[in-house]
Design an enzyme around this catalytic site. Structure first.
Site, PDB file in Angstrom:
ATOM      1  N   ASP A 139       0.838  -1.196   0.000  1.00 20.04           N
ATOM      2  CA  ASP A 139       0.000   0.000   0.000  1.00 20.04           C
ATOM      3  C   ASP A 139       0.877   1.251   0.000  1.00 20.04           C
ATOM      4  O   ASP A 139       1.645   1.473   0.936  1.00 20.04           O
ATOM      5  CB  ASP A 139      -0.898  -0.017   1.246  1.00 20.04           C
ATOM      6  CG  ASP A 139      -2.101   0.893   1.111  1.00 20.04           C
ATOM      7  OD1 ASP A 139      -1.994   1.919   0.422  1.00 20.04           O
ATOM      8  OD2 ASP A 139      -3.147   0.591   1.703  1.00 20.04           O
ATOM      9  N   ASP A 140       0.768   2.053  -1.051  1.00 15.58           N
ATOM     10  CA  ASP A 140       1.517   3.316  -1.174  1.00 15.58           C
ATOM     11  C   ASP A 140       3.016   3.101  -1.317  1.00 15.58           C
ATOM     12  O   ASP A 140       3.800   3.990  -0.948  1.00 15.58           O
ATOM     13  CB  ASP A 140       1.261   4.229   0.030  1.00 15.58           C
ATOM     14  CG  ASP A 140      -0.146   4.798   0.075  1.00 15.58           C
ATOM     15  OD1 ASP A 140      -0.958   4.446  -0.808  1.00 15.58           O
ATOM     16  OD2 ASP A 140      -0.441   5.577   0.993  1.00 15.58           O
ATOM     17  N   CYS A 160      -6.563   3.893  -3.205  1.00 15.09           N
ATOM     18  CA  CYS A 160      -6.772   2.550  -2.641  1.00 15.09           C
ATOM     19  C   CYS A 160      -7.899   1.726  -3.254  1.00 15.09           C
ATOM     20  O   CYS A 160      -7.664   0.686  -3.856  1.00 15.09           O
ATOM     21  CB  CYS A 160      -7.013   2.670  -1.143  1.00 15.09           C
ATOM     22  SG  CYS A 160      -5.613   3.360  -0.236  1.00 15.09           S
ATOM     23  N   ARG A 168      -7.697  -1.403  -6.148  1.00 18.17           N
ATOM     24  CA  ARG A 168      -8.006  -2.784  -5.770  1.00 18.17           C
ATOM     25  C   ARG A 168      -9.163  -3.340  -6.596  1.00 18.17           C
ATOM     26  O   ARG A 168      -9.188  -4.536  -6.931  1.00 18.17           O
ATOM     27  CB  ARG A 168      -8.314  -2.850  -4.269  1.00 18.17           C
ATOM     28  CG  ARG A 168      -7.071  -2.606  -3.439  1.00 18.17           C
ATOM     29  CD  ARG A 168      -7.353  -2.114  -2.018  1.00 18.17           C
ATOM     30  NE  ARG A 168      -6.189  -1.382  -1.569  1.00 18.17           N
ATOM     31  CZ  ARG A 168      -5.103  -1.949  -1.023  1.00 18.17           C
ATOM     32  NH1 ARG A 168      -5.092  -3.257  -0.817  1.00 18.17           N
ATOM     33  NH2 ARG A 168      -4.066  -1.228  -0.673  1.00 18.17           N
ATOM     34  N   LYS A 190      -5.572  -6.012   3.810  1.00 18.70           N
ATOM     35  CA  LYS A 190      -6.510  -4.910   3.610  1.00 18.70           C
ATOM     36  C   LYS A 190      -7.475  -5.200   2.471  1.00 18.70           C
ATOM     37  O   LYS A 190      -7.055  -5.538   1.371  1.00 18.70           O
ATOM     38  CB  LYS A 190      -5.710  -3.634   3.330  1.00 18.70           C
ATOM     39  CG  LYS A 190      -6.549  -2.426   2.933  1.00 18.70           C
ATOM     40  CD  LYS A 190      -5.660  -1.232   2.691  1.00 18.70           C
ATOM     41  CE  LYS A 190      -6.409  -0.105   2.015  1.00 18.70           C
ATOM     42  NZ  LYS A 190      -5.569   1.085   1.793  1.00 18.70           N
ATOM     43  N   HIS A 193     -10.808  -3.012   1.675  1.00 16.11           N
ATOM     44  CA  HIS A 193     -11.140  -1.659   1.214  1.00 16.11           C
ATOM     45  C   HIS A 193     -12.024  -1.624  -0.029  1.00 16.11           C
ATOM     46  O   HIS A 193     -11.907  -0.729  -0.869  1.00 16.11           O
ATOM     47  CB  HIS A 193      -9.874  -0.832   0.977  1.00 16.11           C
ATOM     48  CG  HIS A 193     -10.090   0.624   1.307  1.00 16.11           C
ATOM     49  ND1 HIS A 193      -9.093   1.549   1.357  1.00 16.11           N
ATOM     50  CD2 HIS A 193     -11.240   1.308   1.608  1.00 16.11           C
ATOM     51  CE1 HIS A 193      -9.581   2.733   1.678  1.00 16.11           C
ATOM     52  NE2 HIS A 193     -10.883   2.609   1.837  1.00 16.11           N
ATOM     53  N   SER A 221      -8.478   1.298   5.008  1.00 17.89           N
ATOM     54  CA  SER A 221      -7.110   1.758   5.236  1.00 17.89           C
ATOM     55  C   SER A 221      -6.773   1.843   6.722  1.00 17.89           C
ATOM     56  O   SER A 221      -7.638   2.133   7.563  1.00 17.89           O
ATOM     57  CB  SER A 221      -6.898   3.130   4.593  1.00 17.89           C
ATOM     58  OG  SER A 221      -6.847   3.031   3.192  1.00 17.89           O
ATOM     59  N   HIS A 225       1.556   2.255   3.921  1.00 20.86           N
ATOM     60  CA  HIS A 225       0.597   3.343   4.122  1.00 20.86           C
ATOM     61  C   HIS A 225       0.744   3.854   5.555  1.00 20.86           C
ATOM     62  O   HIS A 225       0.922   3.064   6.485  1.00 20.86           O
ATOM     63  CB  HIS A 225      -0.814   2.783   3.889  1.00 20.86           C
ATOM     64  CG  HIS A 225      -1.909   3.799   3.806  1.00 20.86           C
ATOM     65  ND1 HIS A 225      -2.287   4.566   4.873  1.00 20.86           N
ATOM     66  CD2 HIS A 225      -2.733   4.151   2.779  1.00 20.86           C
ATOM     67  CE1 HIS A 225      -3.297   5.345   4.512  1.00 20.86           C
ATOM     68  NE2 HIS A 225      -3.578   5.114   3.236  1.00 20.86           N
ATOM     69  N   ASP A 277      -0.254  -0.813  -4.760  1.00 21.01           N
ATOM     70  CA  ASP A 277      -1.561  -0.308  -5.202  1.00 21.01           C
ATOM     71  C   ASP A 277      -1.500   1.076  -5.834  1.00 21.01           C
ATOM     72  O   ASP A 277      -2.406   1.474  -6.556  1.00 21.01           O
ATOM     73  CB  ASP A 277      -2.569  -0.330  -4.052  1.00 21.01           C
ATOM     74  CG  ASP A 277      -2.314   0.739  -2.999  1.00 21.01           C
ATOM     75  OD1 ASP A 277      -1.155   1.198  -2.872  1.00 21.01           O
ATOM     76  OD2 ASP A 277      -3.270   1.111  -2.283  1.00 21.01           O
ATOM     77  N   ASN A 278      -0.456   1.830  -5.566  1.00 25.20           N
ATOM     78  CA  ASN A 278      -0.248   3.144  -6.190  1.00 25.20           C
ATOM     79  C   ASN A 278       1.089   3.682  -5.708  1.00 25.20           C
ATOM     80  O   ASN A 278       1.800   3.022  -4.938  1.00 25.20           O
ATOM     81  CB  ASN A 278      -1.386   4.132  -5.883  1.00 25.20           C
ATOM     82  CG  ASN A 278      -1.771   4.219  -4.419  1.00 25.20           C
ATOM     83  OD1 ASN A 278      -2.874   3.839  -4.032  1.00 25.20           O
ATOM     84  ND2 ASN A 278      -0.869   4.713  -3.573  1.00 25.20           N
ATOM     85  N   LYS A 323       1.163   9.513  -5.338  1.00 27.91           N
ATOM     86  CA  LYS A 323      -0.226   9.118  -5.088  1.00 27.91           C
ATOM     87  C   LYS A 323      -1.174  10.308  -5.251  1.00 27.91           C
ATOM     88  O   LYS A 323      -0.847  11.434  -4.891  1.00 27.91           O
ATOM     89  CB  LYS A 323      -0.342   8.550  -3.674  1.00 27.91           C
ATOM     90  CG  LYS A 323      -1.755   8.212  -3.217  1.00 27.91           C
ATOM     91  CD  LYS A 323      -1.754   7.672  -1.809  1.00 27.91           C
ATOM     92  CE  LYS A 323      -3.169   7.376  -1.324  1.00 27.91           C
ATOM     93  NZ  LYS A 323      -3.167   6.716   0.008  1.00 27.91           N
TER      94      LYS A 323
END
Length: 483
Positions: A45-46, A85, A89, A138, A140, A163, A230, A282-283, A303
């Site tokens: 994540d991130d 997010c 996904r 996660k 989300h 998140s 994240h 994810d980004n 992001k």
């Protein structure tokens, strides 16, 4: 029985057990095993493009991910569909652009919104093929009980519904947000409120390895979606201060260790040769958080933007004997392509509803250097078509976006304030020569701009464009919890 007849029966029996319906076009060419391959996707994540050593992470040490890249393929131009997010996904799990399935942005808790149950997820596709499926980490894509992972094809879920910063300890709690407890779930049962997330990466890895062990005799799909890196950042005790390069580096070190533990488990249970193992993010990095954020260098922004730093992410895939070890692919691919690619290698039928991804197996294996799509489309905000990747070119339409505008990010877990900048004219960049997107070549290449605009207009007719007030005829509604 006569020896000749016995030999014939043995040959026929062997043929019967090595057949692999539907996936033969992939399996035969690559010398497939007779059993259905396992699939593992590690989704952080991130995590920025430059947060791994194989992608230029000079201040980070990722020995296990280095080894994974040495044993598989590294994609230099892999994209997520949106730099946030929930939308990211949704694209991964459905093979569709997120705005096609009604998803945009990041879902806030307790809104009753999520991925529609009518959509076919990667887990549902593989479950119908006889796979056991699990999500550790996660979700989300809807925190209402009717929209949680067990309703979307996952046999097992252990993790959080949204998140990890959507909890009462958010730095803007009480001013901007009013979050309730962050719950740790076992399937649909909340186990406890998380007051401290320090052990979460380790726990998710423990549960993932237990899932692998429990299903070593049958095909499985494991989706390990780490909430880290994240913010807020957390590491277990064994990794606190271990790198000497700050908390963010410690977090990346523990994620790398987690991947090493997965690789060791696959070796221990003799599953490595029959498992597709994917690592990606994810980004891009949440640059506002400064020393608690990663890096996308030399890419532009991060992001929350569709510039390269927001949507181009690290990607490594290993499949011994089928993906060439130590290979590098520079062909653009996107997360929407993973579902149809996995469908191909597992012999799974594609979802009945229209998706956007295409089978990219020939690109992953190096058999082809042609991208599966003529162009990729980057949406954000209110269904705004902001950019298009076309071959080596990337074109941007005028839009507003958040940026630090050259300033430093925040420190110690507190964000700096973004400015809203305006891209006031069409911009065209040659990503091969200018990956940092500094030289606008739109005036020099009007024919390229015209070709991309023709493709973009077709996309607008299908999925709309908030920048031009077009609704799109093929968008489907997002999921909503029952009243």
């Amino acid at each position: 029985m006569k020896p000749a007849l016995l030999f014939l029966l043995l040959v026929l029996s062997a043929c019967r057990w090595t057949a692999q319906p539907e996936s033969g076009r992939h399996a035969k060419a690559q010398g497939a095993e007779p059993s259905a391959p396992n699939v593992i996707i590690v989704f952080t994540d991130d995590q920025g493009y430059a947060d791994l050593e194989p992608f230029g992470g000079a201040n980070l040490r990722t020995p296990n991910l280095n080894r994974l890249a040495d044993q598989g393929v590294r994609l230099t131009d892999f994209y997520v569909a949106q730099p946030v997010c929930s939308a990211s996904r949704a694209a991964l799990l459905t093979g569709a652009y997120p705005n096609r399935v009604g998803v945009s942005g990041a879902f806030m808790p307790d809104t009753g919104r999520g991925l529609a149950l009518e959509e076919t997820t990667l887990a549902e596709m593989l479950k119908a093929r006889g796979y056991t499926t699990a999500l550790m980490g996660k979700w989300h894509l809807g925190d209402d009980p009717a929209l949680m992972p067990n309703r979307q094809g996952f046999d097992e879920f252990f993790g959080i519904a949204h998140s990890n910063d959507m909890w009462p300890y958010h730095p803007l709690q009480g001013d901007v947000f009013n979050f309730t407890d962050l719950l740790l779930f076992e399937n649909e049962t909340p186990l406890r409120a998380l007051e401290d997330q320090s052990d979460l990466t380790r726990l998710l890895t423990d549960r993932s390895i237990a899932f692998i062990e429990a299903n070593k005799q049958r095909p499985f799909f494991l989706y390990l979606a780490h909430p880290q890196p994240h913010v807020p950042l957390f590491v277990s005790g064994a990794f606190q201060g271990k790198t000497g390069a700050g908390l963010y580096a410690d977090v990346i070190g523990e994620i790398d260790h987690s991947v090493g533990r997965l690789m060791a488990a696959l070796e221990r249970y003799q599953l490595a040769d029959n498992t597709l193992l994917i690592f990606t993010s994810d980004n891009g990095p949440w640059l506002a958080y400064g020393d608690h954020a990663g890096s996308a260098a030399p890419l532009r922004e991060g992001k929350g933007t569709v510039f390269e730093g927001g949507v181009r992410v690290p990607f490594i895939a290993r499949f011994p004997g089928r993906i060439r070890a130590g290979s590098e692919v520079n062909v653009p691919l996107m997360s929407i392509d993973l579902l149809p690619t996995i469908a191909g290698i597992t012999g799974s039928p594609l979802p009945e509803r229209k998706i956007d991804g295409k089978d990219a197996w020939s690109v992953l294996t190096g058999a082809s250097d042609h991208p599966p799509h003529e162009a990729y489309y980057f949406y954000y905000g209110d269904n705004e078509l902001r950019a298009v990747r076309y071959g080596k070119w990337k074109l941007y339409y005028p839009h507003s976006y958040p940026s630090l505008n050259g300033r430093e990010g925040g420190a110690a877990g507190l964000p700096a304030r973004y400015e809203t900048l305006e891209l006031t004219q069409i911009a065209l960049y040659d990503l091969q020569r200018d990956p940092s997107e500094t030289r606008n070549l739109a005036a020099q290449h009007p024919q390229v701009v015209a070709r991309i605009e023709a493709l973009a207009q077709r996309q607008r007719e299908a999925l709309g464009d908030g920048l031009r007030g077009q609704a799109g005829r093929e968008r489907r509604p997002l999921g909503r919890a029952p009243d």
